[in-house]
Structures are given as structure tokens and as C-alpha cells.
Design an enzyme around this catalytic site. Structure first.
Site, PDB file in Angstrom:
ATOM      1  N   ARG A   1      86.121  74.851   2.468  1.00 18.53           N
ATOM      2  CA  ARG A   1      85.905  75.237   1.077  1.00 18.53           C
ATOM      3  C   ARG A   1      84.478  74.959   0.624  1.00 18.53           C
ATOM      4  O   ARG A   1      84.151  75.234  -0.536  1.00 18.53           O
ATOM      5  CB  ARG A   1      86.848  74.443   0.188  1.00 18.53           C
ATOM      6  CG  ARG A   1      88.072  75.231  -0.295  1.00 18.53           C
ATOM      7  CD  ARG A   1      88.938  74.231  -1.001  1.00 18.53           C
ATOM      8  NE  ARG A   1      89.816  74.711  -1.982  1.00 18.53           N
ATOM      9  CZ  ARG A   1      91.152  74.789  -1.814  1.00 18.53           C
ATOM     10  NH1 ARG A   1      91.696  74.550  -0.646  1.00 18.53           N
ATOM     11  NH2 ARG A   1      91.912  75.121  -2.808  1.00 18.53           N
TER      12      ARG A   1
ATOM     13  N   ARG B   1      89.688  75.208 -10.964  1.00 14.36           N
ATOM     14  CA  ARG B   1      89.837  75.611  -9.547  1.00 14.36           C
ATOM     15  C   ARG B   1      89.049  76.885  -9.261  1.00 14.36           C
ATOM     16  O   ARG B   1      88.418  77.015  -8.205  1.00 14.36           O
ATOM     17  CB  ARG B   1      91.322  75.791  -9.199  1.00 14.36           C
ATOM     18  CG  ARG B   1      92.056  74.462  -9.119  1.00 14.36           C
ATOM     19  CD  ARG B   1      93.550  74.629  -9.254  1.00 14.36           C
ATOM     20  NE  ARG B   1      94.156  75.245  -8.083  1.00 14.36           N
ATOM     21  CZ  ARG B   1      95.389  75.785  -8.071  1.00 14.36           C
ATOM     22  NH1 ARG B   1      96.121  75.790  -9.163  1.00 14.36           N
ATOM     23  NH2 ARG B   1      95.870  76.300  -6.972  1.00 14.36           N
TER      24      ARG B   1
ATOM     25  N   ARG C   1     103.606  73.412  -8.957  1.00 15.28           N
ATOM     26  CA  ARG C   1     102.512  72.480  -8.663  1.00 15.28           C
ATOM     27  C   ARG C   1     101.893  71.956  -9.940  1.00 15.28           C
ATOM     28  O   ARG C   1     101.723  72.702 -10.902  1.00 15.28           O
ATOM     29  CB  ARG C   1     101.453  73.196  -7.811  1.00 15.28           C
ATOM     30  CG  ARG C   1     101.850  73.256  -6.359  1.00 15.28           C
ATOM     31  CD  ARG C   1     100.930  74.112  -5.550  1.00 15.28           C
ATOM     32  NE  ARG C   1      99.506  73.865  -5.788  1.00 15.28           N
ATOM     33  CZ  ARG C   1      98.555  74.404  -5.059  1.00 15.28           C
ATOM     34  NH1 ARG C   1      98.855  75.197  -4.042  1.00 15.28           N
ATOM     35  NH2 ARG C   1      97.297  74.156  -5.324  1.00 15.28           N
TER      36      ARG C   1
ATOM     37  N   ARG D   1     104.093  80.893 -10.428  1.00 13.37           N
ATOM     38  CA  ARG D   1     104.420  80.485  -9.059  1.00 13.37           C
ATOM     39  C   ARG D   1     105.321  79.257  -8.974  1.00 13.37           C
ATOM     40  O   ARG D   1     105.149  78.293  -9.706  1.00 13.37           O
ATOM     41  CB  ARG D   1     103.095  80.190  -8.337  1.00 13.37           C
ATOM     42  CG  ARG D   1     103.231  79.614  -6.951  1.00 13.37           C
ATOM     43  CD  ARG D   1     101.973  79.787  -6.161  1.00 13.37           C
ATOM     44  NE  ARG D   1     100.944  78.801  -6.473  1.00 13.37           N
ATOM     45  CZ  ARG D   1      99.794  78.714  -5.819  1.00 13.37           C
ATOM     46  NH1 ARG D   1      99.526  79.555  -4.836  1.00 13.37           N
ATOM     47  NH2 ARG D   1      98.913  77.809  -6.138  1.00 13.37           N
TER      48      ARG D   1
ATOM     49  N   LYS E   1      96.901  83.200   0.340  1.00 16.48           N
ATOM     50  CA  LYS E   1      96.564  82.662   1.662  1.00 16.48           C
ATOM     51  C   LYS E   1      97.781  81.994   2.303  1.00 16.48           C
ATOM     52  O   LYS E   1      98.087  82.223   3.468  1.00 16.48           O
ATOM     53  CB  LYS E   1      95.416  81.632   1.564  1.00 16.48           C
ATOM     54  CG  LYS E   1      94.144  82.182   0.940  1.00 16.48           C
ATOM     55  CD  LYS E   1      93.026  81.140   0.908  1.00 16.48           C
ATOM     56  CE  LYS E   1      93.294  79.916   0.066  1.00 16.48           C
ATOM     57  NZ  LYS E   1      93.329  80.162  -1.391  1.00 16.48           N
TER      58      LYS E   1
HETATM   59  P1  AMP Z   1      95.304  74.272  -2.333  1.00 22.98           P
HETATM   60  O1  AMP Z   1      96.742  73.966  -2.067  1.00 22.98           O
HETATM   61  O2  AMP Z   1      94.600  74.804  -1.137  1.00 22.98           O
HETATM   62  O3  AMP Z   1      95.100  75.123  -3.550  1.00 22.98           O
HETATM   63  O4  AMP Z   1      94.596  72.847  -2.641  1.00 22.98           O
HETATM   64  C1  AMP Z   1      95.008  72.053  -3.735  1.00 22.98           C
HETATM   65  C2  AMP Z   1      93.915  71.056  -4.074  1.00 22.98           C
HETATM   66  O5  AMP Z   1      93.688  70.199  -2.945  1.00 22.98           O
HETATM   67  C3  AMP Z   1      92.550  71.643  -4.389  1.00 22.98           C
HETATM   68  O6  AMP Z   1      92.422  72.062  -5.733  1.00 22.98           O
HETATM   69  C4  AMP Z   1      91.642  70.461  -4.060  1.00 22.98           C
HETATM   70  O7  AMP Z   1      91.702  69.455  -5.064  1.00 22.98           O
HETATM   71  C5  AMP Z   1      92.300  69.899  -2.807  1.00 22.98           C
HETATM   72  N1  AMP Z   1      91.820  70.551  -1.567  1.00 22.98           N
HETATM   73  C6  AMP Z   1      92.542  71.308  -0.689  1.00 22.98           C
HETATM   74  N2  AMP Z   1      91.789  71.714   0.335  1.00 22.98           N
HETATM   75  C7  AMP Z   1      90.543  71.228   0.103  1.00 22.98           C
HETATM   76  C8  AMP Z   1      89.300  71.352   0.793  1.00 22.98           C
HETATM   77  N3  AMP Z   1      89.185  72.034   1.936  1.00 22.98           N
HETATM   78  N4  AMP Z   1      88.231  70.712   0.257  1.00 22.98           N
HETATM   79  C9  AMP Z   1      88.317  70.005  -0.876  1.00 22.98           C
HETATM   80  N5  AMP Z   1      89.444  69.870  -1.599  1.00 22.98           N
HETATM   81  C10 AMP Z   1      90.559  70.473  -1.120  1.00 22.98           C
END
Ligand code: AMP
Length: 213
Positions: free
Chosen positions: A87, A171, A160, A126, A13
Site C-alpha cells: 500500500r 481510507r 467492519r 457491506r 479485491k
Molecule cells: P483492508 O482490510 O485491506 O481494507 O485493511 C484495513 C486496515 O488495515 C487499513 O485501513 C489499514 O489501517 C490496515 N492495513 C491493511 N493493510 C495495510 C497495509 N498494507 N499497510 C498499512 N496498513 C494496512
């Protein structure tokens, strides 16, 4: 044009969102990036979400909806790409309300499909440039041999904290339990387009463009 990129962690994404920013001047709204920023600048909210993020669980709807609401106040000339948001079903409802409040609408939801085995492979390999966010992969797109980011020249590569096999399992489960119901939600509204997210970056970008036509 406002779009959502929907898909599990590692679906690509962020990579596709960056392409759309470059090619169409759209604005990427990644709640994951916003939360990581809050953590690194040490805000109270950043401290509150740190452990939850590292475990791979979702943070509360209230926090991410607040972040998106703030960003929607700004310039939207190029349109928004929602990356990693919504989400959950309450987040999807809130996004609809927020867009209406700001006098705009959602144009498309692109679901990027990638099977679990490929996701794990992608995520553990990554890394990203800490300066510009360019994404690298140890196997398919290694960091340049001179140790400098190919896009911005910085030499600050990061992995990360939640890109571990253990956090990834959580996740993925969070995705299947709480996020995948959004596929049905947007399908029922006639807004869903599904693409194969497994191919090369260019091939996936072509599929995204086709879906947006
Ligand atoms: P991402 O970079 O999108 O994979 O997000 C990393 C982490 O941030 C996720 O595993 C969640 O802990 C938190 N996070 C990001 N976006 C959301 C969302 N829309 N709702 C809830 N938690 C989020």
C-alpha cells in the site's frame, strides 16, 4: 503465479481474491485480515494497531512487511494473491526483495478501477460472514433471509468498524496519497494490468482471468 490486487477500499479485491483461491488454489494474503485477526486474538501488535485501523489510517510499513515475510515462509504451491498489500512505495520495494529472497517473482499487478461514489455505496452496505469471510451487500447481495451464510451456514454476520462514512473518507485519502503512486511504479515495470471493477462480480472475475492470461 504471484499477483497483486491493487485498488481502493471497496474495489472488490477481497471478493476477487476469494474467487481465485477457489478456482486456482491460490493463497490469499490479506494484510487487513491478518491485522483484524491480531486484534481479535488480543496480541500486543493487535492492540497497537486498533485505533489506527478504526480511524482509516495506514499502520506502519514495518508491521505489515513483517506479516507478509512470515507468510511467505509457508507453502506457495498455488501462488500468492497479495490483497491490500503493498500500500506504499516502501512496501512495494520490500515485497520485491522478499519475493527474491524466497526465490520467486511477481507475475502481474491487477489494478481494479471503481469510482469514488460507487465505493462509498458499496462499503456502507457491506457485511461479511464472521466464520468464512463471504462478503454480502445490503443492495446487491443481501444476507440470506434464513439468517445463515449461503456458503458455510454460520449466522455470525459482521460489519467492519472502519466501514463508516467518516473512516472511509480517511481510507480513500490514504489510498490516493500513499497507494495510488504504486500504479505508476508497476506500470513502469511493465507489470500493470488495469480492469474495470465496477460491474457484476462474475464480469469482474472474467476481466481478472483475461488479465492473467
Ligand atoms: P483492508 O482490510 O485491506 O481494507 O485493511 C484495513 C486496515 O488495515 C487499513 O485501513 C489499514 O489501517 C490496515 N492495513 C491493511 N493493510 C495495510 C497495509 N498494507 N499497510 C498499512 N496498513 C494496512
Amino acid at each position: 503465479m504471484n499477483i497483486i490486487l491493487l485498488g481502493p477500499p471497496g474495489a472488490g479485491k477481497g471478493t476477487q481474491a476469494r474467487r481465485l483461491v477457489e478456482e486456482r488454489g491460490m493463497i490469499q494474503l490479506s494484510t487487513g485480515d491478518m491485522l483484524r485477526e491480531a486484534r481479535s486474538s488480543g496480541t500486543a501488535m493487535g492492540r497497537k494497531v486498533a485505533d489506527i485501523m478504526d480511524s482509516g489510517q495506514l499502520v506502519t510499513d514495518e508491521i505489515v512487511i513483517g506479516l507478509i515475510d512470515e507468510k511467505l515462509q509457508g507453502d506457495n504451491a498455488g501462488g500468492f494473491i497479495f490483497d491490500g498489500f503493498p500500500r506504499t512505495l516502501p512496501q512495494a520495494d520490500a515485497l520485491g526483495e522478499l519475493l527474491a529472497k524466497h526465490g520467486t517473482t511477481l507475475d502481474a499487478v491487477i489494478e481494479m478501477r471503481v469510482d469514488d461514489a460507487a465505493l462509498v455505496e458499496r462499503i456502507v452496505a457491506r457485511s461479511t460472514c464472521g466464520n468464512c469471510g463471504e462478503v454480502y451487500n445490503d443492495i446487491t447481495k443481501p444476507q440470506p433471509a434464513d439468517g445463515k451464510c449461503a456458503v458455510c451456514g454460520a449466522s455470525d454476520f459482521r460489519r467492519r468498524a472502519d466501514d463508516t462514512a467518516e473512516a472511509l473518507t480517511t481510507r480513500l485519502m490514504e489510498y490516493y496519497k500513499k497507494t495510488s503512486p504504486l500504479i505508476g511504479y508497476y506500470y513502469a515495470k511493465g507489470e500493470l494490468k488495469t480492469i474495470d471493477g465496477l460491474g457484476e462480480i462474475d464480469a469482474v472475475a472474467a476481466a481478472v482471468s483475461e488479465a492473467l492470461r
